[in-house]
Write a protein that holds these residues in place. Sequence first.
Motif, PDB file in Angstrom:
ATOM      1  N   LYS A 134      -3.956   4.072   5.515  1.00 21.37           N
ATOM      2  CA  LYS A 134      -4.621   4.561   4.300  1.00 21.37           C
ATOM      3  C   LYS A 134      -4.506   6.079   4.135  1.00 21.37           C
ATOM      4  O   LYS A 134      -4.416   6.569   3.022  1.00 21.37           O
ATOM      5  CB  LYS A 134      -6.072   4.128   4.300  1.00 21.37           C
ATOM      6  N   ILE A 135      -4.499   6.805   5.202  1.00 16.57           N
ATOM      7  CA  ILE A 135      -4.433   8.266   5.115  1.00 16.57           C
ATOM      8  C   ILE A 135      -3.091   8.703   4.523  1.00 16.57           C
ATOM      9  O   ILE A 135      -3.038   9.522   3.600  1.00 16.57           O
ATOM     10  CB  ILE A 135      -4.667   8.913   6.499  1.00 16.57           C
ATOM     11  N   GLU A 136      -2.008   8.131   5.049  1.00 14.35           N
ATOM     12  CA  GLU A 136      -0.686   8.491   4.532  1.00 14.35           C
ATOM     13  C   GLU A 136      -0.506   7.986   3.098  1.00 14.35           C
ATOM     14  O   GLU A 136       0.069   8.672   2.256  1.00 14.35           O
ATOM     15  CB  GLU A 136       0.403   7.914   5.438  1.00 14.35           C
ATOM     16  N   GLU A 137      -1.028   6.795   2.818  1.00 11.27           N
ATOM     17  CA  GLU A 137      -0.952   6.266   1.449  1.00 11.27           C
ATOM     18  C   GLU A 137      -1.651   7.208   0.476  1.00 11.27           C
ATOM     19  O   GLU A 137      -1.115   7.543  -0.585  1.00 11.27           O
ATOM     20  CB  GLU A 137      -1.597   4.882   1.383  1.00 11.27           C
ATOM     21  N   ARG A 138      -2.831   7.662   0.830  1.00  8.26           N
ATOM     22  CA  ARG A 138      -3.567   8.587  -0.046  1.00  8.26           C
ATOM     23  C   ARG A 138      -2.822   9.899  -0.241  1.00  8.26           C
ATOM     24  O   ARG A 138      -2.856  10.487  -1.319  1.00  8.26           O
ATOM     25  CB  ARG A 138      -4.960   8.847   0.519  1.00  8.26           C
TER      26      ARG A 138
END
Length: 106
Positions: free
Chosen positions: A75-79
Motif C-alpha cells: 500500500k505504501i508504494e501504491e500510494r
Amino acid sequence: MERGIYKPSIEKLVELSDILNVTLNDILMKDYEYYQWKAEHFTALNNPVTDIVDIMDTVKNLRAKAQLTREKNNKIEERAYLDQIIGIFAWRNDHIDKIANHLYYK
C-alpha cells in the motif's frame, strides 16, 4: 501482412482499419514516416497535443505500477505512485484549491 507475405486489398485494409479503429495512414505508413509526419504537424500546434500525449503516457505507466503494487499488497508504494498522478494534474490545474478540498473531504 506483418511478414510481407500477404498484401491485402484496399477493401481489406479499410475493414481492418475499422476493426482496429485507426486510419489507413496508421496502417500504411511506415513507423519512421508516421513519426516524421507527426513531428512536423504537431510542432505546428505549439506542442499542446504532444504534451498531453506525454502526460497521459506518464500517467498510464504510473497507474500500471500502482496496480502491480496493489496486487503485491504494498500500500505504501501504491500510494506513492497515486500521489505522483495526483501531483501531475493538481499542479497544472487552476483549481488546485478545489482539488485539495475535494480530496480532504473524501
